[in-house]
Design an enzyme around this catalytic site. Structure first.
Site, PDB file in Angstrom:
ATOM      1  N   HIS A  97      45.275  -1.047   3.909  1.00 63.35           N
ATOM      2  CA  HIS A  97      46.527  -0.671   3.195  1.00 63.35           C
ATOM      3  C   HIS A  97      47.301   0.481   3.523  1.00 63.35           C
ATOM      4  CE1 HIS A  97      43.714   2.331   1.474  1.00 63.35           C
ATOM      5  NE2 HIS A  97      44.793   3.030   1.006  1.00 63.35           N
ATOM      6  N   LYS A 111      35.421  13.774   3.660  1.00 60.55           N
ATOM      7  CA  LYS A 111      35.638  13.779   2.155  1.00 60.55           C
ATOM      8  C   LYS A 111      35.120  15.188   1.557  1.00 60.55           C
ATOM      9  CE  LYS A 111      35.119   9.036   0.906  1.00 60.55           C
ATOM     10  NZ  LYS A 111      36.546   9.066   0.290  1.00 60.55           N
ATOM     11  N   HIS A 153      41.711   2.776   9.359  1.00 64.31           N
ATOM     12  CA  HIS A 153      43.036   3.551   8.930  1.00 64.31           C
ATOM     13  C   HIS A 153      43.528   4.198  10.089  1.00 64.31           C
ATOM     14  CE1 HIS A 153      42.330   1.905   4.940  1.00 64.31           C
ATOM     15  NE2 HIS A 153      41.299   2.496   4.643  1.00 64.31           N
TER      16      HIS A 153
HETATM   17  C1  BG6 Z   1      39.785   3.757   1.394  1.00 62.91           C
HETATM   18  C2  BG6 Z   1      38.452   4.413   1.571  1.00 62.91           C
HETATM   19  O1  BG6 Z   1      40.063   2.494   2.280  1.00 62.91           O
HETATM   20  O2  BG6 Z   1      41.128   4.772   1.530  1.00 62.91           O
HETATM   21  C3  BG6 Z   1      38.406   5.415   0.884  1.00 62.91           C
HETATM   22  O3  BG6 Z   1      37.331   3.424   1.519  1.00 62.91           O
HETATM   23  C4  BG6 Z   1      39.664   6.549   0.841  1.00 62.91           C
HETATM   24  O4  BG6 Z   1      36.994   6.234   1.012  1.00 62.91           O
HETATM   25  C5  BG6 Z   1      40.817   5.637   0.756  1.00 62.91           C
HETATM   26  O5  BG6 Z   1      39.498   7.501  -0.060  1.00 62.91           O
HETATM   27  C6  BG6 Z   1      42.186   6.475   1.039  1.00 62.91           C
HETATM   28  O6  BG6 Z   1      43.284   5.698   0.440  1.00 62.91           O
HETATM   29  P1  BG6 Z   1      44.557   6.324  -0.037  1.00 62.91           P
HETATM   30  O7  BG6 Z   1      45.473   5.357  -0.318  1.00 62.91           O
HETATM   31  O8  BG6 Z   1      43.974   6.790  -1.415  1.00 62.91           O
HETATM   32  O9  BG6 Z   1      45.015   7.716   0.510  1.00 62.91           O
END
Ligand code: BG6
Length: 451
Positions: free
Chosen positions: A165, A325, A227
């Protein structure tokens, strides 16, 4: 055409937090055809009504900005079937309940992808189906290759969507416009002018009750392998011929092929795990004491590494990737540091080189430059030219689902990219598992482990 989603893992966190709210949004904006619906498959002994009750709560928690009418319209279209997602007979029964060409969505922990796809491969999918696989795409390179093989047995690559995403985030898509629709950046977008690139995704959030998934993943698999390497690919790729599925994944794959992992994991990577503290205004226990965590797994909640991109454009430029985190501040950004000017015609001045900061949260692009500022016109001052990016009409997951319904794989991760990304992190996974790199403690709310 109406298409129905068959969501394996339909009672999970991802479905409740992201898929259902995004689908409600698509209904609200008229993107989702009226007849489309969602069939959830999971282990709970529920019926349609029980599922709708759960979904109503999830939508109230995560999509309360949408009109109640749109949420209700989605609720009317939700169905539930109890089943084991690794059992071919249960999957057959679920697919038999859906008319037309289904979109089968694996909203499951990565450890279940292989058994679920194996079961699907046994029964096959109706003509015209699409398959969606969440991230991380498996547990390692061997797993990813096995997953790709199963997927290709089921459907052609154009019908497979490997979700990331981050690619649908506003700033990330804006990098394409910034780089390729302007004359000014691309001529200096290379090792001759850029000194280093930092790609950072720091979060104040801790485990958030996701031990069942996260404790078997860790920061390297959860964030870096997918990501952050995708962000690197977008920043470092060659110009695509067109921004579409025929060009974008291929250009990203070229970059990923050129990425060299750290030569020595001990000097080129850092791993950490949070201990008790306060992050984002909330008290967090030691990660090792969080519910469902097995401390013996030594799962990292912070990962950092420096890679290079061994090609003509980028040779020698360090790309530092970092995510953690329970840190002191939320910070998601790509920081591009330019080299100093070749000659500075100002006496007694030592300005910082230019910096281009691509912030993902909030979405903004900022260029930090040196100008003759206020006061003495011969003094240099740092000025920041900022563009705050207006939100998309759809949030990242909504945009991905829209692309998926259109059958457009521009923002999907290709089979090659998925495997290359594992190649990059695998030496670290091995070195970390062997204990070659110490697992450093950092208190929740701090700046991370001291390297
Ligand atoms: C997710 C991870 O894909 O992305 C999470 O599994 C993370 O651990 C999250 O917190 C962060 O995405 P966003 O869109 O909230 O910045």
């Amino acid at each position: 055409m109406t298409r129905s989603f068959v969501v394996l893992g339909g009672t999970g966190d991802l479905t409740g937090r992201l898929l259902l709210p995004s689908l409600a949004q698509l209904y609200d904006s008229g993107v989702l055809p009226e007849g489309s619906g969602l069939l959830a498959v999971a282990r709970e002994e529920w019926d349609d009504d029980a599922y709708r009750g759960w979904a109503r709560d999830r939508l109230a928690a995560h999509a309360d900005e949408l009109p109640a009418g749109s949420r209700d319209r989605l609720l009317d279209r939700l169905h539930y079937v109890r089943g084991d997602v690794t059992d071919p007979a249960d999957l057959r029964a679920a697919l038999d309940r859906v008319d037309g060409e289904p979109v089968v969505y694996l909203a499951l922990p990565h450890t279940l992808f292989r058994p679920a796809l194996t079961a699907l491969a046994e029964i096959g999918l109706p003509e015209g189906s699409r398959l969606v696989v969440e991230k991380p795409f498996g547990a390692d390179g061997a797993d990813a290759r096995a997953l790709n093989e199963l997927l290709h047995r089921l459907l052609p690559e154009e019908a497979v969507f490997r979700v990331d995403h981050f690619l649908a985030k506003q700033t990330v898509l804006n990098i394409l416009g910034l780089r390729f629709a302007n004359r000014v950046f691309e001529p200096i977008w290379n090792a001759a002018h850029i000194e280093r690139v930092d790609i950072v995704a720091d979060e104040t959030l801790g485990l958030e009750g996701r031990a069942g998934y996260y404790d078997r993943a860790g920061a390297l698999r959860d964030m870096v392998q997918n990501h952050l390497l995708q962000l690197l690919a977008i920043v470092a790729m060659e110009p695509p011929l067109t921004v579409d599925a025929s060009s974008l994944p291929a250009r990203k794959a070229d970059v990923l092929r050129a990425v060299r992992p750290p030569d020595d994991a001990r000097t080129g990577s850092v791993r950490g795990r949070y201990t008790a503290g306060t992050a984002g205004g909330r008290a967090l226990p030691d990660y090792a004491d969080e519910d469902g965590v097995d401390p013996a797994r030594q799962t990292e909640t912070h990962a950092e590494l420096t890679v290079t991109v061994d090609n003509w454009r980028w040779a020698g430029v360090p790309f530092r990737l970092r995510s953690g985190k329970a840190l002191g501040a939320d910070r998601q950004e790509i920081v591009i540091r330019f080299r100093p000017v070749p000659h500075l015609p100002f006496l007694d001045a030592e300005p910082e080189p230019d910096v281009l900061r691509l912030s993902l949260s909030p979405d903004a692009i900022a260029l930090e430059v040196n100008l003759n500022g206020a006061g003495d016109p011969f003094d240099l001052e740092r000025e920041v030219l900022t563009a705050e990016l207006a939100p998309h009409d759809l949030p990242a997951y909504g945009l991905l689902l829209r692309e998926l319904l259109d059958g457009d794989t521009t923002l999907s991760i290709s089979d090659v990219e998925a495997e290359e990304s594992w190649r990059i992190v695998e030496p670290l996974l091995a070195a970390w598992a062997a204990g070659d790199v110490p697992l450093l403690d950092y208190p929740a709310g701090s700046a991370g482990p001291e390297a």
